[in-house]
Design an enzyme around this catalytic site. Sequence first.
Site, mmCIF file in Angstrom:
data_model
loop_
_atom_site.group_PDB
_atom_site.id
_atom_site.type_symbol
_atom_site.label_atom_id
_atom_site.label_comp_id
_atom_site.label_asym_id
_atom_site.label_seq_id
_atom_site.Cartn_x
_atom_site.Cartn_y
_atom_site.Cartn_z
ATOM 1 N N TYR A 203 -16.246 12.352 -29.534
ATOM 2 C CA TYR A 203 -16.605 13.729 -29.350
ATOM 3 C C TYR A 203 -17.895 14.088 -30.214
ATOM 4 C CZ TYR A 203 -16.064 18.770 -30.300
ATOM 5 O OH TYR A 203 -16.312 20.147 -30.384
ATOM 6 N N ARG B 99 -0.883 28.105 -49.240
ATOM 7 C CA ARG B 99 -1.778 26.904 -49.346
ATOM 8 C C ARG B 99 -0.995 25.648 -49.393
ATOM 9 N NH1 ARG B 99 -4.668 25.041 -53.092
ATOM 10 N NH2 ARG B 99 -5.050 27.025 -54.097
ATOM 11 N N LYS C 145 -7.385 22.521 -27.815
ATOM 12 C CA LYS C 145 -7.620 22.193 -26.375
ATOM 13 C C LYS C 145 -6.241 22.186 -25.543
ATOM 14 C CE LYS C 145 -11.544 21.407 -28.032
ATOM 15 N NZ LYS C 145 -12.209 20.111 -28.400
ATOM 16 N N ASP D 275 -8.215 9.371 -31.461
ATOM 17 C CA ASP D 275 -8.247 10.914 -30.978
ATOM 18 C C ASP D 275 -7.762 10.966 -29.662
ATOM 19 O OD1 ASP D 275 -9.105 13.142 -30.070
ATOM 20 O OD2 ASP D 275 -10.826 13.316 -31.126
HETATM 21 C C1 LIG Z 1 -12.791 19.418 -29.552
HETATM 22 C C2 LIG Z 1 -12.626 18.108 -29.940
HETATM 23 C C3 LIG Z 1 -12.488 17.851 -31.181
HETATM 24 C C4 LIG Z 1 -12.966 18.668 -32.320
HETATM 25 O O1 LIG Z 1 -11.856 19.732 -32.345
HETATM 26 P P1 LIG Z 1 -12.309 21.285 -33.065
HETATM 27 O O2 LIG Z 1 -10.903 21.950 -32.877
HETATM 28 O O3 LIG Z 1 -13.102 21.808 -31.864
HETATM 29 O O4 LIG Z 1 -12.590 21.228 -34.289
HETATM 30 C C5 LIG Z 1 -12.574 16.325 -31.440
HETATM 31 N N1 LIG Z 1 -12.208 15.578 -30.537
HETATM 32 C C6 LIG Z 1 -12.024 16.026 -29.285
HETATM 33 C C7 LIG Z 1 -11.801 14.724 -28.231
HETATM 34 C C8 LIG Z 1 -12.488 17.161 -28.762
HETATM 35 O O5 LIG Z 1 -12.404 17.640 -27.639
#
Ligand SMILES: *Cc1c(COP(=O)(O)O)cnc(C)c1O
Length: 399
Positions: free
Chosen positions: A117, A64, A207, A182
Amino acid sequence: MSTYRFSHTDAVHAGRDDFRSIGAHAPPIDLSSTYPVGDPDTATASLDALCEGQAQAAEPVYARLHNPTVARWEQALARAENAEAAVAFGSGMAALTAALLSLPTDRRHVVAVRPVYGTSDHLLASGLLGQQVSWTTPDRIADQLRADTGLVIIETPANPTLALIDIEAVVRQAGEIPVLVDSTFATPVLQRPLELGAAMVMHSATKFLGGHGDVMAGVIACNEARARGLRQVRIATGALLHPWAAFLLHRSMPTLRLRVERAQATALKLAERLARHPAVAQVHYPGLSGQDPMGLIGRQMDGPGSVLAFEVHGGHESATGLLGTLKLITPAVSLGSVDSLIQHPAGLTHRVMDEDARRQGGISPGLLRLSTGLEEPEDLWADLEAALDRIASRRERAA
Ligand SMILES: *Cc1c(COP(=O)(O)O)cnc(C)c1O
């Protein structure tokens, strides 16, 4: 815009600095949950250093606190973002959570721009982590700043409307308040927010960074001081990235640019054709003419990316009907995979938002979001066209 680019050479070699000394060619997966302690005092010093948020110490002590497989991918991602450091988490939401929890306790007010998101919206709006949020537009950020504001959050390109935000203009307004971007949709291939003045860049690595639809992860790239705060939160909350996931992410790095550029070329072709189809009311894609009014592509982004959204005539019924007719494109949430994915934001990714917020964010019932994969563009178009033709002819018959 800086001249730094995440080159193919970096993509292949980043995070592999120790390979020759350890005699490895592929990233070794270290699954140890604990490590034998050598000299006890060295172990204690290592524990102290890691708990203070240092990236590494003489001994890893406990998984951890540190994992070498995860650390290598973090180095690779930091290189990609041209950042001092990157800190990896078990998901994008865990990364955002850590960013919020790492704020000083007297600075828990956040200014954020919709749309973001859906679950990010929910996390912020719910106040689950004890923070307060003021929603605003990109040009009104300065008006919302307070003495207890600790962070400004934006997402660009935005999910799912593909709206672009001028990062430098936001950073200017935020002044000394750190800005988190983001940048999931852009990837470090197309956009490097830290060079535009952002303090933190976040990715849902689930992604494009993973890219094959088989790993969940999140990451924040930033300077070393902020990275220490994030590591402390990660240790305290246990929001770890598993080393197997880190291995997959590292394995995906050398092809990131190839995948992003190929998928982007396909997205542009499809966006142009969708815009001409009679069943389509509107296409949202910053690569189409007139859809980048601030001229951010070329200045802030190296390209429009491979996610687009389009509105079909006939609202909810047409949108969900189209999903049922596609044969090649997978109806599924998520994006940035080798295969093309399509989904209905109002019913899925953005369902958790309240209806007013959805409308305010431009998420209509007939909106579909498409993430193009690496298939032949003509095969994808044939699949879309057949489904859209059905909508058009059904609407003609009804009229
Ligand atoms: C999918 C996504 C998230 C969340 O990410 P996870 O890996 O599903 O927790 C946050 N921001 C954007 C733009 C996303 O496409």
